[in-house]
Scaffold this active site. Structure first.
Site, PDB file in Angstrom:
ATOM      1  N   TYR A 153     127.467  27.434 -69.602  1.00  0.00           N
ATOM      2  CA  TYR A 153     127.057  26.954 -68.207  1.00  0.00           C
ATOM      3  C   TYR A 153     125.564  26.327 -68.405  1.00  0.00           C
ATOM      4  O   TYR A 153     125.247  25.190 -68.144  1.00  0.00           O
ATOM      5  CB  TYR A 153     127.387  27.903 -67.129  1.00  0.00           C
ATOM      6  CG  TYR A 153     126.972  27.436 -65.640  1.00  0.00           C
ATOM      7  CD1 TYR A 153     127.730  26.695 -64.931  1.00  0.00           C
ATOM      8  CD2 TYR A 153     125.604  27.711 -65.010  1.00  0.00           C
ATOM      9  CE1 TYR A 153     127.687  26.299 -63.817  1.00  0.00           C
ATOM     10  CE2 TYR A 153     125.523  27.304 -63.862  1.00  0.00           C
ATOM     11  CZ  TYR A 153     126.329  26.456 -63.080  1.00  0.00           C
ATOM     12  OH  TYR A 153     126.285  25.987 -61.845  1.00  0.00           O
ATOM     13  N   LYS A 157     124.242  22.468 -68.111  1.00  0.00           N
ATOM     14  CA  LYS A 157     123.565  22.087 -67.104  1.00  0.00           C
ATOM     15  C   LYS A 157     121.910  21.614 -67.767  1.00  0.00           C
ATOM     16  O   LYS A 157     121.388  20.599 -67.132  1.00  0.00           O
ATOM     17  CB  LYS A 157     122.898  23.238 -66.041  1.00  0.00           C
ATOM     18  CG  LYS A 157     124.372  23.644 -65.348  1.00  0.00           C
ATOM     19  CD  LYS A 157     124.967  22.375 -64.615  1.00  0.00           C
ATOM     20  CE  LYS A 157     126.140  22.919 -63.286  1.00  0.00           C
ATOM     21  NZ  LYS A 157     126.602  21.976 -62.813  1.00  0.00           N
TER      22      LYS A 157
HETATM   23  P1  NAP Z   1     133.022  25.064 -55.945  1.00  0.00           P
HETATM   24  O1  NAP Z   1     132.618  25.580 -54.240  1.00  0.00           O
HETATM   25  O2  NAP Z   1     133.604  26.069 -56.988  1.00  0.00           O
HETATM   26  O3  NAP Z   1     133.486  23.843 -55.876  1.00  0.00           O
HETATM   27  C1  NAP Z   1     133.971  23.120 -56.952  1.00  0.00           C
HETATM   28  C2  NAP Z   1     134.507  21.713 -56.707  1.00  0.00           C
HETATM   29  O4  NAP Z   1     134.764  21.139 -57.942  1.00  0.00           O
HETATM   30  C3  NAP Z   1     135.776  21.550 -56.030  1.00  0.00           C
HETATM   31  O5  NAP Z   1     135.670  20.554 -55.434  1.00  0.00           O
HETATM   32  C4  NAP Z   1     136.782  21.610 -57.478  1.00  0.00           C
HETATM   33  O6  NAP Z   1     138.021  20.830 -56.937  1.00  0.00           O
HETATM   34  C5  NAP Z   1     136.066  20.669 -58.272  1.00  0.00           C
HETATM   35  N1  NAP Z   1     136.232  20.679 -59.600  1.00  0.00           N
HETATM   36  C6  NAP Z   1     136.155  21.758 -60.419  1.00  0.00           C
HETATM   37  N2  NAP Z   1     136.981  21.369 -61.670  1.00  0.00           N
HETATM   38  C7  NAP Z   1     137.121  20.180 -61.658  1.00  0.00           C
HETATM   39  C8  NAP Z   1     137.448  19.032 -62.442  1.00  0.00           C
HETATM   40  N3  NAP Z   1     137.752  19.375 -63.844  1.00  0.00           N
HETATM   41  N4  NAP Z   1     137.629  17.927 -61.917  1.00  0.00           N
HETATM   42  C9  NAP Z   1     137.404  17.456 -60.906  1.00  0.00           C
HETATM   43  N5  NAP Z   1     136.894  18.139 -60.014  1.00  0.00           N
HETATM   44  C10 NAP Z   1     136.625  19.879 -60.246  1.00  0.00           C
HETATM   45  O7  NAP Z   1     131.672  24.737 -56.464  1.00  0.00           O
HETATM   46  P2  NAP Z   1     130.104  24.570 -55.798  1.00  0.00           P
HETATM   47  O8  NAP Z   1     129.421  25.806 -55.646  1.00  0.00           O
HETATM   48  O9  NAP Z   1     130.128  23.744 -54.485  1.00  0.00           O
HETATM   49  O10 NAP Z   1     129.322  23.777 -57.125  1.00  0.00           O
HETATM   50  C11 NAP Z   1     129.306  22.395 -57.243  1.00  0.00           C
HETATM   51  C12 NAP Z   1     128.357  22.076 -58.365  1.00  0.00           C
HETATM   52  O11 NAP Z   1     127.082  22.770 -57.950  1.00  0.00           O
HETATM   53  C13 NAP Z   1     128.758  22.600 -59.559  1.00  0.00           C
HETATM   54  O12 NAP Z   1     128.396  21.690 -60.518  1.00  0.00           O
HETATM   55  C14 NAP Z   1     128.008  23.836 -59.692  1.00  0.00           C
HETATM   56  O13 NAP Z   1     127.840  23.983 -61.092  1.00  0.00           O
HETATM   57  C15 NAP Z   1     126.420  23.546 -59.045  1.00  0.00           C
HETATM   58  N6  NAP Z   1     125.749  24.711 -58.653  1.00  0.00           N
HETATM   59  C16 NAP Z   1     126.368  25.347 -57.620  1.00  0.00           C
HETATM   60  C17 NAP Z   1     125.332  26.564 -57.439  1.00  0.00           C
HETATM   61  C18 NAP Z   1     125.912  27.526 -56.266  1.00  0.00           C
HETATM   62  O14 NAP Z   1     125.175  28.762 -56.292  1.00  0.00           O
HETATM   63  N7  NAP Z   1     127.307  27.325 -55.714  1.00  0.00           N
HETATM   64  C19 NAP Z   1     124.179  26.847 -57.953  1.00  0.00           C
HETATM   65  C20 NAP Z   1     123.836  25.809 -58.576  1.00  0.00           C
HETATM   66  C21 NAP Z   1     124.352  24.879 -59.289  1.00  0.00           C
HETATM   67  P3  NAP Z   1     139.309  21.638 -56.368  1.00  0.00           P
HETATM   68  O15 NAP Z   1     138.746  22.109 -55.075  1.00  0.00           O
HETATM   69  O16 NAP Z   1     140.431  20.778 -56.267  1.00  0.00           O
HETATM   70  O17 NAP Z   1     139.155  23.011 -57.347  1.00  0.00           O
END
Ligand code: NAP
Length: 245
Positions: A153, A157
């Site tokens: 990851y 990133k």
């Molecule tokens: P999340 O709640 O797990 O949601 C993930 C989203 O990505 C969902 O809409 C999912 O679609 C979609 N997705 C996953 N695989 C995909 C693919 N192959 N093609 C198209 N869509 C896909 O994630 P989140 O926490 O909101 O994170 C969003 C971004 O922020 C990510 O890049 C993550 O690495 C980054 N981030 C998150 C955090 C955190 O603390 N949450 C921190 C740092 C960075 P489905 O609903 O269809 O599964």
């Protein structure tokens, strides 16, 4: 700001959905991408339309070149060329290095990094023609500081940061900015999966004393997409409540 066509990948849930809703309130036209979760995508679409935006949802695996090409065709035909691209879709497949399988490595690099190349390239032609564009990718503090169990990851990133700096230099003179927003711990399904003990321990290390909300990330993405941010490019803006201090 004139209404723009915005494509947010991974917008069915979490940060992506908050970004889509934020842009909807600003009067833009919104394409909501998701992978498989149709119910969540329908709920996100309803919320974005309720905010008054013209919108559609499109299922596509952002790591797959053909599916990305199909997605851009669909969005282009329905709303017009993408003017603001938010590369948000991402997954985790955490494991310590000696236990990490090749599949865990490949899946994360494909979904989190290859996708950024595929979608940015697909969006770029229209942006170059329009002499205006915004590409904002969601990175992570893991890509800046590293994190045990997240070598795949963090590599993806960190790759986004290098990609962003290079593309920013390529297209800066053409009215297109390219930036990264790097969140810390944000309350979404992704961090829910870590369990209460891990997130409580994380909150103790955060200066603000709590996890962030998806909306607190969305507002920064919105700022970078605005005309106000026209002189910011190639940057990584950390949104972590002081975690890295
Ligand atoms: P999340 O709640 O797990 O949601 C993930 C989203 O990505 C969902 O809409 C999912 O679609 C979609 N997705 C996953 N695989 C995909 C693919 N192959 N093609 C198209 N869509 C896909 O994630 P989140 O926490 O909101 O994170 C969003 C971004 O922020 C990510 O890049 C993550 O690495 C980054 N981030 C998150 C955090 C955190 O603390 N949450 C921190 C740092 C960075 P489905 O609903 O269809 O599964």
């Amino acid at each position: 700001m004139d209404p723009k066509v915005v494509l947010v990948t991974g917008a069915s849930r979490g940060i992506g959905r908050a970004v889509a809703e934020h842009f909807a309130t600003l009067g833009h036209r919104i394409a909501i991408n998701y992978a498989t979760n149709e119910d969540a995508a329908a709920a996100a679409l309803a919320a974005v339309r309720a905010a008054g935006a013209e919108a559609l949802s499109v299922a596509a695996n952002v790591g797959d070149a053909d599916e990305v090409a199909g997605m851009f065709e669909t969005v282009g035909a329905a709303l017009g060329p993408v003017e603001i691209l938010v590369n948000n879709a991402g997954i985790t497949r955490d494991d310590l290095m000696l236990r990490m399988k090749v599949d865990q490595w490949d899946e994360v690099i494909t979904t989190n990094l290859r996708s950024v190349y595929l979608c940015s390239k697909a969006a770029l032609r229209g942006m170059l023609r329009a002499k205006w564009g915004r590409i904002i990718s969601v990175g992570s503090v893991s890509g800046l500081a590293g994190n045990p169990g997240q070598a795949n990851y963090a590599a993806a990133k960190a790759g986004i940061v290098g990609f962003t700096k290079s593309l920013a230099k390529e297209v800066g003179s053409r009215g297109i900015t390219v930036n990264v927003v790097a969140p810390g711990f944000i309350a979404t399904d992704m961090t829910d999966a870590l369990g209460g003990d891990v997130t409580s321990a994380a909150a103790e290390r955060i200066a603000v004393g709590r996890l962030g909300t998806p909306q607190e990330v969305a507002s920064v993405v919105g700022y970078l997409a605005s005309d106000t941010a026209s002189y910011i490019t190639g940057q990584t803006i950390v949104v972590d409540g002081g975690l890295a201090l």
